[in-house]
Design a protein around this motif. Structure first.
Motif, PDB file in Angstrom:
ATOM      1  N   ARG A 223       0.857  -1.187   0.000  1.00  0.00           N
ATOM      2  CA  ARG A 223       0.000   0.000   0.000  1.00  0.00           C
ATOM      3  C   ARG A 223       0.888   1.231   0.000  1.00  0.00           C
ATOM      4  NH1 ARG A 223      -3.093   0.169   4.895  1.00  0.00           N
ATOM      5  NH2 ARG A 223      -1.554   1.597   5.757  1.00  0.00           N
ATOM      6  N   ALA A 224       0.728   2.028  -1.032  1.00  0.00           N
ATOM      7  CA  ALA A 224       1.430   3.308  -1.108  1.00  0.00           C
ATOM      8  C   ALA A 224       0.411   4.393  -0.807  1.00  0.00           C
ATOM      9  CB  ALA A 224       2.031   3.509  -2.493  1.00  0.00           C
ATOM     10  N   GLU A 225       0.704   5.195   0.193  1.00  0.00           N
ATOM     11  CA  GLU A 225      -0.142   6.335   0.516  1.00  0.00           C
ATOM     12  C   GLU A 225       0.615   7.589   0.163  1.00  0.00           C
ATOM     13  OE1 GLU A 225      -2.292   7.054   4.195  1.00  0.00           O
ATOM     14  OE2 GLU A 225      -2.442   4.876   4.387  1.00  0.00           O
ATOM     15  N   PHE A 226      -0.013   8.418  -0.659  1.00  0.00           N
ATOM     16  CA  PHE A 226       0.638   9.638  -1.104  1.00  0.00           C
ATOM     17  C   PHE A 226       0.305  10.776  -0.150  1.00  0.00           C
ATOM     18  CE2 PHE A 226       0.615   6.766  -4.580  1.00  0.00           C
ATOM     19  CZ  PHE A 226       1.906   6.881  -5.051  1.00  0.00           C
ATOM     20  N   LEU A 227       1.319  11.511   0.230  1.00  0.00           N
ATOM     21  CA  LEU A 227       1.201  12.557   1.239  1.00  0.00           C
ATOM     22  C   LEU A 227       1.013  13.923   0.594  1.00  0.00           C
ATOM     23  CD1 LEU A 227       4.206  11.248   3.385  1.00  0.00           C
ATOM     24  CD2 LEU A 227       1.763  10.744   3.681  1.00  0.00           C
ATOM     25  N   PRO A 228       0.451  14.880   1.326  1.00  0.00           N
ATOM     26  CA  PRO A 228       0.225  16.216   0.766  1.00  0.00           C
ATOM     27  C   PRO A 228       1.501  16.884   0.242  1.00  0.00           C
ATOM     28  CG  PRO A 228      -0.928  15.976   2.859  1.00  0.00           C
ATOM     29  CD  PRO A 228      -0.080  14.747   2.684  1.00  0.00           C
ATOM     30  N   ASN A 229       2.663  16.550   0.823  1.00  0.00           N
ATOM     31  CA  ASN A 229       3.920  17.165   0.385  1.00  0.00           C
ATOM     32  C   ASN A 229       4.529  16.473  -0.835  1.00  0.00           C
ATOM     33  OD1 ASN A 229       4.945  14.785   1.377  1.00  0.00           O
ATOM     34  ND2 ASN A 229       6.142  15.717   3.009  1.00  0.00           N
ATOM     35  N   GLY A 230       3.821  15.473  -1.398  1.00  0.00           N
ATOM     36  CA  GLY A 230       4.305  14.766  -2.590  1.00  0.00           C
ATOM     37  C   GLY A 230       5.073  13.505  -2.275  1.00  0.00           C
ATOM     38  N   GLY A 231       5.382  13.268  -1.016  1.00  0.00           N
ATOM     39  CA  GLY A 231       6.055  12.038  -0.627  1.00  0.00           C
ATOM     40  C   GLY A 231       5.074  10.883  -0.547  1.00  0.00           C
ATOM     41  N   PHE A 232       5.545   9.757  -0.077  1.00  0.00           N
ATOM     42  CA  PHE A 232       4.649   8.614   0.088  1.00  0.00           C
ATOM     43  C   PHE A 232       5.164   7.687   1.180  1.00  0.00           C
ATOM     44  CE2 PHE A 232       7.892   6.826  -2.569  1.00  0.00           C
ATOM     45  CZ  PHE A 232       7.809   5.443  -2.513  1.00  0.00           C
ATOM     46  N   THR A 233       4.240   6.878   1.698  1.00  0.00           N
ATOM     47  CA  THR A 233       4.604   5.826   2.638  1.00  0.00           C
ATOM     48  C   THR A 233       4.284   4.486   1.989  1.00  0.00           C
ATOM     49  OG1 THR A 233       2.440   5.831   3.720  1.00  0.00           O
ATOM     50  CG2 THR A 233       4.146   7.270   4.662  1.00  0.00           C
ATOM     51  N   LEU A 234       5.001   3.463   2.426  1.00  0.00           N
ATOM     52  CA  LEU A 234       4.829   2.128   1.862  1.00  0.00           C
ATOM     53  C   LEU A 234       4.708   1.127   2.996  1.00  0.00           C
ATOM     54  CD1 LEU A 234       4.839   0.734  -0.936  1.00  0.00           C
ATOM     55  CD2 LEU A 234       7.295   0.405  -0.645  1.00  0.00           C
ATOM     56  N   THR A 235       3.653   0.311   2.954  1.00  0.00           N
ATOM     57  CA  THR A 235       3.446  -0.742   3.946  1.00  0.00           C
ATOM     58  C   THR A 235       3.015  -2.024   3.246  1.00  0.00           C
ATOM     59  OG1 THR A 235       1.159  -0.039   4.301  1.00  0.00           O
ATOM     60  CG2 THR A 235       2.788   0.797   5.848  1.00  0.00           C
ATOM     61  N   ASP A 236       3.183  -3.125   3.952  1.00  0.00           N
ATOM     62  CA  ASP A 236       2.773  -4.451   3.479  1.00  0.00           C
ATOM     63  C   ASP A 236       1.438  -4.762   4.144  1.00  0.00           C
ATOM     64  OD1 ASP A 236       2.381  -7.133   2.935  1.00  0.00           O
ATOM     65  OD2 ASP A 236       4.365  -7.765   3.616  1.00  0.00           O
ATOM     66  N   THR A 237       0.365  -4.859   3.362  1.00  0.00           N
ATOM     67  CA  THR A 237      -0.971  -5.059   3.922  1.00  0.00           C
ATOM     68  C   THR A 237      -1.195  -6.476   4.439  1.00  0.00           C
ATOM     69  OG1 THR A 237      -1.936  -5.635   1.776  1.00  0.00           O
ATOM     70  CG2 THR A 237      -1.946  -3.298   2.409  1.00  0.00           C
ATOM     71  N   ILE A 238      -0.371  -7.430   4.064  1.00  0.00           N
ATOM     72  CA  ILE A 238      -0.537  -8.820   4.494  1.00  0.00           C
ATOM     73  C   ILE A 238       0.095  -9.054   5.866  1.00  0.00           C
ATOM     74  CG2 ILE A 238       0.033 -11.219   3.911  1.00  0.00           C
ATOM     75  CD1 ILE A 238      -1.631 -10.426   1.696  1.00  0.00           C
ATOM     76  N   SER A 239       1.172  -8.368   6.144  1.00  0.00           N
ATOM     77  CA  SER A 239       1.903  -8.569   7.392  1.00  0.00           C
ATOM     78  C   SER A 239       1.370  -7.616   8.462  1.00  0.00           C
ATOM     79  CB  SER A 239       3.397  -8.314   7.161  1.00  0.00           C
ATOM     80  OG  SER A 239       4.099  -8.447   8.366  1.00  0.00           O
ATOM     81  N   PRO A 240       0.775  -8.151   9.529  1.00  0.00           N
ATOM     82  CA  PRO A 240       0.167  -7.268  10.538  1.00  0.00           C
ATOM     83  C   PRO A 240       1.174  -6.377  11.274  1.00  0.00           C
ATOM     84  CG  PRO A 240       0.095  -9.565  11.252  1.00  0.00           C
ATOM     85  CD  PRO A 240       0.633  -9.559   9.854  1.00  0.00           C
ATOM     86  N   ASP A 241       2.422  -6.793  11.342  1.00  0.00           N
ATOM     87  CA  ASP A 241       3.437  -5.996  12.028  1.00  0.00           C
ATOM     88  C   ASP A 241       4.337  -5.240  11.051  1.00  0.00           C
ATOM     89  OD1 ASP A 241       2.563  -6.889  14.529  1.00  0.00           O
ATOM     90  OD2 ASP A 241       3.783  -8.696  14.374  1.00  0.00           O
TER      91      ASP A 241
END
Length: 117
Positions: free
Chosen positions: A64-82
C-alpha cells in the motif's frame, strides 16, 4: 547481497532501495535510514507493484502506497500485521518512479545503481 536504487537518484540523494535476500523474495528499504526497517515480499508482489507504478495505476495489491500532501509517500505491506511503514520524500518518489519506468528495479534484472547500506 547489494542494495540497488534508481539511477535517477542524484548523487548522495536518498531513495527506495531493493535487493533479493533469498530466491523469490524482494526486500525494500530506505537509503536515508540504513539501519531502519525493511519490507520483504514475494517477487510476484513486487513486480505487481512496479507494473502499477509504471502504468500510473493505484491498485498496488499487497503493498500500500499512501501519497502525502507534500508529494512524498509511505509504503506498507498489507498482508503482514506488524509491517513497518517506510516513508519517502517527493524527490525519492520522483527518482523511484523514473527508475521503475526504465525497468531498473526488478529483482530478476536489477539495473539501477548500488546503494550504500
Amino acid at each position: 547481497m547489494r542494495w540497488t536504487k534508481s539511477s535517477y537518484s542524484s548523487t548522495g540523494a536518498t531513495c527506495v532501495q531493493v535487493r533479493s535476500p533469498r530466491s523469490g523474495m524482494t526486500e525494500v528499504g530506505d537509503t536515508k535510514n540504513p539501519n531502519g526497517p525493511t519490507l520483504t515480499i514475494p517477487n510476484a508482489d513486487w513486480d505487481h507493484f512496479l507494473d502499477h507504478v509504471a502504468d500510473g495505476e493505484s491498485d498496488f495489491g499487497r503493498l500500500r502506497a499512501e501519497f502525502l500532501p507534500n508529494g512524498g509517500f509511505t509504503l506498507t505491506d498489507t498482508i503482514s500485521p506488524d509491517s513497518p511503514t517506510l516513508a519517502y520524500t517527493k524527490a525519492e518518489w520522483d527518482a523511484f518512479k523514473l527508475g521503475v519506468e526504465a525497468g531498473e528495479l526488478r529483482v530478476g534484472s536489477l539495473r539501477g545503481v548500488p546503494a550504500g547500506r
